[in-house]
Design an enzyme around this catalytic site. Structure first.
Site, PDB file in Angstrom:
ATOM      1  CB  SER A  64      28.309  38.630  36.235  1.00  0.00           C
ATOM      2  OG  SER A  64      27.591  39.798  36.550  1.00  0.00           O
ATOM      3  CE1 TYR A  77      32.974  41.863  37.030  1.00  0.00           C
ATOM      4  CE2 TYR A  77      30.716  42.218  36.291  1.00  0.00           C
ATOM      5  CZ  TYR A  77      31.613  41.573  37.113  1.00  0.00           C
ATOM      6  OH  TYR A  77      31.159  40.642  38.016  1.00  0.00           O
TER       7      TYR A  77
END
Length: 184
Positions: A64, A77
């Site tokens: 990501s 995350y």
């Protein structure tokens, strides 16, 4: 067994509950690491040996932009995606001349159901300021192009490429912007 060996692996399993690290439940933080990073480890050990034995295949792992640019409220995350990125990059270098094509995908927000998990918890203002999430097709097309060109890192749009550049050269400026947007 019925369909034959895995020729292309997409590791994209993830959960994304957000919150301040000291306020998030310990079990949720560990669960994110277990799913987002641990899932990659599990699928790698299940699929990659066969690819290596055959000498071909595609190994696509979704990190990501969070693995490049951390933000407030996204710590757990982000940590899991940093782990995905590091693991995938090391895996690539350990198996560079194996016939396997590796790609580590680092997209900004993508219009998938995963985003709702973040929105259901604490949605960072920084994510709102980035505009509309990318369409999944944009990411898939970028992956295909990167695999054909032999590129390892996949940054699917101009903003992602600029983000990587800015993080490398001006990490303090990125954090300054994050704090200004979030208001603390």
């Amino acid at each position: 067994e019925k369909l034959g060996p895995v020729e292309r692996l997409y590791n994209c399993a993830a959960i994304m509950p957000f919150g301040k690290l000291v306020e998030q439940d310990n079990a949720i933080i560990h669960k994110q690491m277990a799913i987002n990073y641990g899932g990659l480890v599990n699928i790698t050990q299940a699929v990659l040996p066969g690819m290596l034995q055959r000498g071909h295949g595609d190994f696509v792992s979704f990190a990501s932009m969070a693995a490049i640019i951390p933000m407030l409220y996204t710590g757990a995350y982000t940590a899991s995606k940093f782990a995905v990125r590091a693991f995938t990059e090391t895996l690539y270098h350990e198996n560079m001349n194996s016939g396997i094509r590796f790609a580590c995908v680092c997209p900004p927000a993508v219009a998938t159901p995963l985003l709702q998990q973040g929105r259901d918890t604490v949605w960072p203002k920084m994510l709102e300021s980035q505009g509309a999430p990318l369409a999944p097709r944009v990411v898939i097309d970028a992956i295909e192009a990167a695999l054909k060109k032999g590129k390892f890192f996949v940054y699917p749009n101009r903003d992602a490429k600029i983000g990587v550049f800015m993080r490398r050269l001006f990490p303090g400026l990125i954090w300054k912007q994050v704090h200004e947007v979030e208001g603390f």
